[in-house]
Structure formats: structure tokens, C-alpha cells
Scaffold this motif. Structure first.
Motif, PDB file in Angstrom:
ATOM      1  N   TRP A  37      28.223  32.024  40.249  1.00 33.88           N
ATOM      2  CA  TRP A  37      28.259  33.064  39.224  1.00 33.88           C
ATOM      3  C   TRP A  37      29.274  34.144  39.571  1.00 33.88           C
ATOM      4  O   TRP A  37      30.002  34.628  38.696  1.00 33.88           O
ATOM      5  CB  TRP A  37      26.873  33.678  39.041  1.00 33.88           C
ATOM      6  CG  TRP A  37      25.965  32.848  38.183  1.00 33.88           C
ATOM      7  CD1 TRP A  37      24.844  32.168  38.575  1.00 33.88           C
ATOM      8  CD2 TRP A  37      26.113  32.600  36.784  1.00 33.88           C
ATOM      9  NE1 TRP A  37      24.295  31.505  37.511  1.00 33.88           N
ATOM     10  CE2 TRP A  37      25.053  31.752  36.396  1.00 33.88           C
ATOM     11  CE3 TRP A  37      27.036  33.001  35.834  1.00 33.88           C
ATOM     12  CZ2 TRP A  37      24.891  31.306  35.093  1.00 33.88           C
ATOM     13  CZ3 TRP A  37      26.879  32.563  34.525  1.00 33.88           C
ATOM     14  CH2 TRP A  37      25.819  31.735  34.162  1.00 33.88           C
ATOM     15  N   SER A  38      29.336  34.531  40.859  1.00 37.14           N
ATOM     16  CA  SER A  38      30.300  35.552  41.269  1.00 37.14           C
ATOM     17  C   SER A  38      31.723  35.075  41.030  1.00 37.14           C
ATOM     18  O   SER A  38      32.581  35.837  40.560  1.00 37.14           O
ATOM     19  CB  SER A  38      30.112  35.892  42.759  1.00 37.14           C
ATOM     20  OG  SER A  38      28.837  36.436  43.000  1.00 37.14           O
TER      21      SER A  38
ATOM     22  N   ILE B 228      32.395  34.880  37.137  1.00 31.78           N
ATOM     23  CA  ILE B 228      32.522  36.219  36.560  1.00 31.78           C
ATOM     24  C   ILE B 228      33.825  36.876  37.000  1.00 31.78           C
ATOM     25  O   ILE B 228      34.533  37.509  36.195  1.00 31.78           O
ATOM     26  CB  ILE B 228      31.313  37.093  36.955  1.00 31.78           C
ATOM     27  CG1 ILE B 228      30.035  36.549  36.282  1.00 31.78           C
ATOM     28  CG2 ILE B 228      31.543  38.547  36.564  1.00 31.78           C
ATOM     29  CD1 ILE B 228      28.754  37.218  36.751  1.00 31.78           C
ATOM     30  N   GLY B 229      34.168  36.708  38.286  1.00 34.93           N
ATOM     31  CA  GLY B 229      35.419  37.269  38.788  1.00 34.93           C
ATOM     32  C   GLY B 229      36.626  36.684  38.077  1.00 34.93           C
ATOM     33  O   GLY B 229      37.568  37.407  37.728  1.00 34.93           O
TER      34      GLY B 229
ATOM     35  N   VAL C 108      36.726  35.400  35.055  1.00 31.44           N
ATOM     36  CA  VAL C 108      36.757  35.890  33.675  1.00 31.44           C
ATOM     37  C   VAL C 108      37.286  37.328  33.612  1.00 31.44           C
ATOM     38  O   VAL C 108      38.090  37.670  32.739  1.00 31.44           O
ATOM     39  CB  VAL C 108      35.345  35.813  33.060  1.00 31.44           C
ATOM     40  CG1 VAL C 108      35.309  36.541  31.720  1.00 31.44           C
ATOM     41  CG2 VAL C 108      34.926  34.361  32.869  1.00 31.44           C
ATOM     42  N   ILE C 109      36.858  38.161  34.561  1.00 29.87           N
ATOM     43  CA  ILE C 109      37.299  39.563  34.568  1.00 29.87           C
ATOM     44  C   ILE C 109      38.807  39.656  34.796  1.00 29.87           C
ATOM     45  O   ILE C 109      39.519  40.387  34.092  1.00 29.87           O
ATOM     46  CB  ILE C 109      36.538  40.360  35.648  1.00 29.87           C
ATOM     47  CG1 ILE C 109      35.064  40.506  35.251  1.00 29.87           C
ATOM     48  CG2 ILE C 109      37.176  41.727  35.854  1.00 29.87           C
ATOM     49  CD1 ILE C 109      34.204  41.156  36.319  1.00 29.87           C
ATOM     50  N   VAL C 110      39.301  38.898  35.777  1.00 33.42           N
ATOM     51  CA  VAL C 110      40.745  38.925  36.064  1.00 33.42           C
ATOM     52  C   VAL C 110      41.537  38.394  34.878  1.00 33.42           C
ATOM     53  O   VAL C 110      42.555  38.977  34.472  1.00 33.42           O
ATOM     54  CB  VAL C 110      41.055  38.096  37.333  1.00 33.42           C
ATOM     55  CG1 VAL C 110      42.566  37.950  37.523  1.00 33.42           C
ATOM     56  CG2 VAL C 110      40.431  38.753  38.553  1.00 33.42           C
TER      57      VAL C 110
ATOM     58  N   ALA D 160      40.634  38.305  31.738  1.00 41.22           N
ATOM     59  CA  ALA D 160      40.539  39.244  30.623  1.00 41.22           C
ATOM     60  C   ALA D 160      41.466  40.431  30.818  1.00 41.22           C
ATOM     61  O   ALA D 160      42.078  40.922  29.850  1.00 41.22           O
ATOM     62  CB  ALA D 160      39.099  39.716  30.468  1.00 41.22           C
ATOM     63  N   ALA D 161      41.591  40.887  32.068  1.00 39.99           N
ATOM     64  CA  ALA D 161      42.467  42.024  32.352  1.00 39.99           C
ATOM     65  C   ALA D 161      43.925  41.674  32.055  1.00 39.99           C
ATOM     66  O   ALA D 161      44.642  42.431  31.386  1.00 39.99           O
ATOM     67  CB  ALA D 161      42.307  42.452  33.811  1.00 39.99           C
TER      68      ALA D 161
ATOM     69  N   ALA E   6      45.415  34.869  29.055  1.00 40.23           N
ATOM     70  CA  ALA E   6      44.071  34.852  29.634  1.00 40.23           C
ATOM     71  C   ALA E   6      43.670  33.437  30.037  1.00 40.23           C
ATOM     72  O   ALA E   6      43.110  33.219  31.129  1.00 40.23           O
ATOM     73  CB  ALA E   6      43.061  35.424  28.640  1.00 40.23           C
TER      74      ALA E   6
ATOM     75  N   ALA F 178      43.022  32.117  33.778  1.00 42.61           N
ATOM     76  CA  ALA F 178      41.652  31.698  34.074  1.00 42.61           C
ATOM     77  C   ALA F 178      41.573  30.283  34.644  1.00 42.61           C
ATOM     78  O   ALA F 178      40.766  30.021  35.552  1.00 42.61           O
ATOM     79  CB  ALA F 178      40.796  31.790  32.812  1.00 42.61           C
TER      80      ALA F 178
END
Length: 218
Positions: free
Chosen positions: A29-30, A33-34, A36-38, A40-41, A59, A63
Motif C-alpha cells: 500500500w505504501s 500510494i507513493g 500515485v502521489i508522485v 499525480a504531482a 502521470a 506511474a
């Protein structure tokens, strides 16, 4: 037949990894999530400059490799089969500890957590593997099991090409320290990890450096 089962009469396959389902899920999960965050940024920045479609494309491009790395790490497993390391990712690789042409100790330092690993190089393409021996944070941590350390030490003992005796002596010293009931901070692998300079993500200790360190041990 499971992955750890072998052909009748084949050497026993000893896991060199900790199968903790809760920890694995947390890491998965970490990682996701990491990623996806990168993604998305980067996508958001590209979207502001080139529009929504460009942002979406960026993106996805960012990803995909990140998600591949996460899946690769989650799937990676290492076993010891006799004196051979068996590595599973998307396929199966076999690296003989006795035949390895080069051995090094590698210290990884991520946010104060140091990982001591054995880097085994058989001198062929895709014939390099890293075996984590211990992970330390502060004055605590965890090492590979005593049985695993003993089996790896025994296999390294017969490697004359890369002077495996030095690395075998290091692992035997770790086992003796554990048997004496020494605190984690007093054990050889922790002392070796502490000796590595701070601020470097990965550091390699070649055979000569390990030999000098082993010479200081009791």
C-alpha cells in the motif's frame, strides 16, 4: 507442489526472507500510494503547462515504472538451495555462492535505517544478487535467522575465487555474538553498519575492507 518444494532428492530450499503478511501488505500500500502521489504531482505540473491530456499522459508515464518497481520488490524472493541462491522475480535465477567471482558487503542507509547486505556477483549478465543479512534502526534491529546465517557461512567457506572465507568468518562471528547474548549494538554486523559514513544511500565494502574489519573481531 509449492515453490519451496523440490524434486525428490534435491537440496532443501531454505528461505532467506521474512514472510510477514501484514508487513507485505503495508509495504504494498505504501508503494502504490507513493507511486500515485508522485505521478499525480508530475501530471499536475505538466497539465498546468500543456493541458489536461498532456498531464494525464505524463502521470501515466511516470506511474508505470514506479508501479513496476513496487511489484518487482513485492514479488522478489530468495532461497538457499544447498550452496545455490535461488532468486524469483518474474523468472528464476540461480547463483552459486561457491562459484561467485566477487563478494562485497553493501550498507544501505535510508532515513536512519541501515541494511547490511551480501552482494554476490557471478560475473555474468543478470547473475548478481543482494542478500539482506540485517536491518538496524537506532540501537535495535533484526538479523537473518541463525540457521540461514550458518548455511550461508558454510557455503561461502568453500569459495576460493572471491576469498569467501573472510565473509564466512564475519557471519560466524555474528552467530557467536548472538550465542553469547550480546546486545544488538555489540554484534559485528551492527558495528560494521555503524562504521559506514553517514549521508550515503549505498556504500560498498569490498573484501579487503571486510577482511580488515574481521581482523579486529574477537
Amino acid at each position: 507442489m509449492t515453490e519451496q518444494d523440490g524434486v525428490k532428492g534435491a537440496p532443501e530450499r531454505l528461505p532467506l526472507f521474512a514472510e510477514d503478511a501484514k508487513l507485505t501488505r503495508r509495504r504494498a500500500w505504501s508503494g502504490f500510494i507513493g507511486a500515485v502521489i508522485v505521478a499525480a504531482a508530475f501530471g499536475g505540473i505538466a497539465g498546468l503547462i500543456g493541458g489536461q491530456l498532456v498531464g494525464l499522459i505524463v502521470a501515466v508515464v511516470v506511474a508505470l515504472p514506479l508501479l513496476y518497481i513496487v511489484l518487482y520488490t513485492l514479488r522478489r524472493r530468495i532461497w538457499l538451495e544447498g550452496t545455490t541462491l535461488v532468486v524469483r522475480t518474474w523468472g528464476i535465477r540461480r547463483i552459486g555462492l561457491v562459484e561467485a567471482e566477487r563478494l562485497d558487503i553493501v550498507i544501505g542507509d535510508v532515513r536512519g535505517t541501515r541494511t547490511v547486505s551480501l552482494l554476490v556477483n557471478a560475473g555474468k549478465r543478470r547473475k548478481t544478487v543482494k542478500v539482506d543479512l540485517a536491518v538496524f534502526a537506532g540501537t535495535g534491529g533484526r538479523e537473518l535467522g541463525a540457521l540461514q546465517l550458518r548455511r550461508v557461512a558454510d557455503a561461502l567457506l568453500n569459495n576460493t575465487e572471491a576469498n569467501g572465507l573472510v565473509f564466512s568468518e564475519l557471519l560466524v562471528a555474528e552467530l557467536r555474538s548472538e550465542a553469547r547474548g550480546d546486545a544488538v549494538a555489540e554484534r559485528p554486523l551492527y558495528r560494521l553498519a555503524s562504521a559506514a559514513p553517514a549521508g550515503r544511500y549505498v556504500q560498498r565494502f569490498p573484501m579487503e575492507a571486510v577482511s580488515r574489519f574481521v581482523a579486529t573481531l574477537e
